[in-house]
Design a protein around this motif. Structure first.
Motif, PDB file in Angstrom:
ATOM      1  N   ILE A 212      39.618  37.151  23.462  1.00  0.00           N
ATOM      2  CA  ILE A 212      38.640  36.348  24.363  1.00  0.00           C
ATOM      3  C   ILE A 212      39.065  37.347  25.574  1.00  0.00           C
ATOM      4  O   ILE A 212      40.074  37.442  25.977  1.00  0.00           O
ATOM      5  CB  ILE A 212      39.101  34.983  24.557  1.00  0.00           C
ATOM      6  N   PHE A 213      38.092  37.636  26.189  1.00  0.00           N
ATOM      7  CA  PHE A 213      38.089  38.313  27.502  1.00  0.00           C
ATOM      8  C   PHE A 213      37.513  37.518  28.808  1.00  0.00           C
ATOM      9  O   PHE A 213      36.396  36.689  28.570  1.00  0.00           O
ATOM     10  CB  PHE A 213      37.061  39.406  27.783  1.00  0.00           C
ATOM     11  N   ALA A 214      38.288  37.388  29.864  1.00  0.00           N
ATOM     12  CA  ALA A 214      37.974  36.726  31.028  1.00  0.00           C
ATOM     13  C   ALA A 214      37.930  37.546  32.050  1.00  0.00           C
ATOM     14  O   ALA A 214      38.939  38.218  32.421  1.00  0.00           O
ATOM     15  CB  ALA A 214      38.507  35.364  30.978  1.00  0.00           C
ATOM     16  N   GLU A 215      37.224  37.425  33.101  1.00  0.00           N
ATOM     17  CA  GLU A 215      37.407  38.364  34.553  1.00  0.00           C
ATOM     18  C   GLU A 215      37.830  36.939  35.703  1.00  0.00           C
ATOM     19  O   GLU A 215      37.055  36.011  35.553  1.00  0.00           O
ATOM     20  CB  GLU A 215      36.265  38.922  35.004  1.00  0.00           C
ATOM     21  N   ASN A 216      38.772  37.383  36.392  1.00  0.00           N
ATOM     22  CA  ASN A 216      39.137  36.472  37.336  1.00  0.00           C
ATOM     23  C   ASN A 216      39.034  37.199  38.951  1.00  0.00           C
ATOM     24  O   ASN A 216      39.516  38.221  39.086  1.00  0.00           O
ATOM     25  CB  ASN A 216      40.672  36.228  37.276  1.00  0.00           C
ATOM     26  N   LYS A 217      38.498  36.468  39.759  1.00  0.00           N
ATOM     27  CA  LYS A 217      38.026  37.119  40.964  1.00  0.00           C
ATOM     28  C   LYS A 217      39.142  36.437  41.996  1.00  0.00           C
ATOM     29  O   LYS A 217      39.008  35.154  41.967  1.00  0.00           O
ATOM     30  CB  LYS A 217      36.782  36.830  41.402  1.00  0.00           C
ATOM     31  N   LEU A 237      41.347  41.425  34.751  1.00  0.00           N
ATOM     32  CA  LEU A 237      40.887  41.144  33.473  1.00  0.00           C
ATOM     33  C   LEU A 237      42.053  40.478  32.451  1.00  0.00           C
ATOM     34  O   LEU A 237      42.978  40.838  32.698  1.00  0.00           O
ATOM     35  CB  LEU A 237      40.343  42.326  32.928  1.00  0.00           C
ATOM     36  N   PHE A 238      41.561  39.480  32.064  1.00  0.00           N
ATOM     37  CA  PHE A 238      42.477  38.671  31.017  1.00  0.00           C
ATOM     38  C   PHE A 238      41.924  39.088  29.558  1.00  0.00           C
ATOM     39  O   PHE A 238      40.658  39.059  29.304  1.00  0.00           O
ATOM     40  CB  PHE A 238      42.523  37.394  31.225  1.00  0.00           C
ATOM     41  N   ILE A 239      42.776  39.588  28.782  1.00  0.00           N
ATOM     42  CA  ILE A 239      42.354  39.549  27.191  1.00  0.00           C
ATOM     43  C   ILE A 239      43.457  38.728  26.752  1.00  0.00           C
ATOM     44  O   ILE A 239      44.495  39.227  26.599  1.00  0.00           O
ATOM     45  CB  ILE A 239      42.635  41.094  26.942  1.00  0.00           C
ATOM     46  N   PHE A 240      42.814  37.806  26.090  1.00  0.00           N
ATOM     47  CA  PHE A 240      43.502  37.012  25.264  1.00  0.00           C
ATOM     48  C   PHE A 240      43.485  37.216  23.610  1.00  0.00           C
ATOM     49  O   PHE A 240      42.299  37.289  23.148  1.00  0.00           O
ATOM     50  CB  PHE A 240      43.139  35.353  25.240  1.00  0.00           C
TER      51      PHE A 240
END
Length: 319
Positions: A212-217, A237-240
């Motif tokens: 699961i990929f997520a971007e955090n500003k 960028l988070f890569i779970f």
């Protein structure tokens, strides 16, 4: 009907209502009974049933189909010894029937009008006595039979393992991302290579993915004398990763990272969900060295990793 939805917090002992809140879906209704309008639901070996119960009814926009998807969730909470293939089959069919009647239910008309398609359900099965057996549960699932409907219905099944993984990921996000002004978005890579969409909510497909990929500003304020003098922001960028931990999985997640061309952010955090103490040792000893070999020197300096909590491992191990 499934357990009374107002007791869902108790059903998911230790997880509660927040499990659903964290998904970011829109809750339409809960704890509802609707009239059964299909004669086939009352024939054959099934007992006569005049109503169906709905624990929770959500919706979210499918980022690929661009349609508002209606999702009906049924929650089951039992001791492990009371969960078996025959019960799973019965619960599975009950949820199928509920969704089939929900599609044309007069009692749900105001909620159905907010959805473009209602063909998805989640059967959430929680063993509440600490005796859950993952291998046995997968064996039970392999014995399930899917009875075709005129209009196909998609059922996702979640057990203790999925619940614990999801809770671990969202707990990490919340602890890490304490600044409420920060903006986290989940990535939906387009399979036709036409770009990536980013959404505040997570989809069912993502929840059941190994990666699961997520971007955090992230917003950072500089203060002087208690007064904000400057505000800046950076993107991380988070890569779970919920894949089995191995050097091959390290290679795969790094390849995905490069394939999606995500090397233009300020920080990259790879988050791993370990199943054993040996998994943790491998991550700590090998991942950073391996990742830095796979990317440019500049990108490698921005890579970090975290180990997610696994309730079945000692907190001393996962730190």
């Amino acid at each position: 009907m499934g357990e009374n939805a107002k007791k869902i917090g108790d059903i998911l002992e230790g997880f509660g209502e927040r499990l659903f809140e964290r998904f970011g879906w829109t809750e339409l209704t809960r704890d509802r009974q609707i009239t059964c309008n299909k004669s086939s639901h009352k024939n054959g070996e099934r007992k006569s049933k005049r109503t169906h119960g709905i624990d929770i009814y959500h919706s979210y926009v499918d980022p690929y189909k661009k349609r508002n998807l209606g999702v009906i969730t049924e929650c089951k909470n039992y001791q492990w010894e009371s969960i078996n293939t025959s019960d799973l089959q019965r619960w599975f069919e009950q949820l199928q029937d509920t969704i089939e009647c929900a599609q044309s239910s007069a009692e749900l008309e105001e909620f159905n009008n907010k959805c473009d398609v209602i063909n998805t359900g989640v059967l959430l099965v929680h063993a509440n006595d600490g005796k859950y057996d993952e291998n046995k549960f997968r064996e039970y699932l392999s014995g399930l039979k899917y009875h075709k409907k005129r209009n196909p219905i998609n059922i996702f099944i979640a057990s203790n393992k999925e619940i614990e993984k999801w809770d671990s990921m969202f707990s990490y996000i919340e602890k890490y991302n304490m600044n409420t002004e920060n903006e986290l978005r989940f990535y939906n890579p387009n399979i036709l290579s036409s770009g990536i969409t980013k959404n505040k909510y997570i989809t069912l497909t993502q929840l059941y993915s190994d990666y699961i990929f997520a971007e955090n500003k992230v917003k950072v304020e500089e203060k002087r004398g208690g007064v904000v003098t400057k505000t800046s922001e950076y993107k991380e960028l988070f890569i779970f990763s919920f894949d089995k931990i191995s050097k091959d999985s390290f290679s795969y997640v790094c390849d995905m990272f490069k394939e999606l061309q995500l090397e233009n952010l300020d920080k990259y955090i790879f988050c791993f969900y370990p199943e054993t103490k040996e998994d943790i040792d491998l991550i700590e000893k090998e991942f950073i060295k391996y990742a830095k070999k796979e990317v440019s020197e500049k990108t490698g300096e921005k890579i970090d990793f975290h180990i997610l909590d696994n309730r079945r491992l000692s907190p001393v191990d996962t730190k």
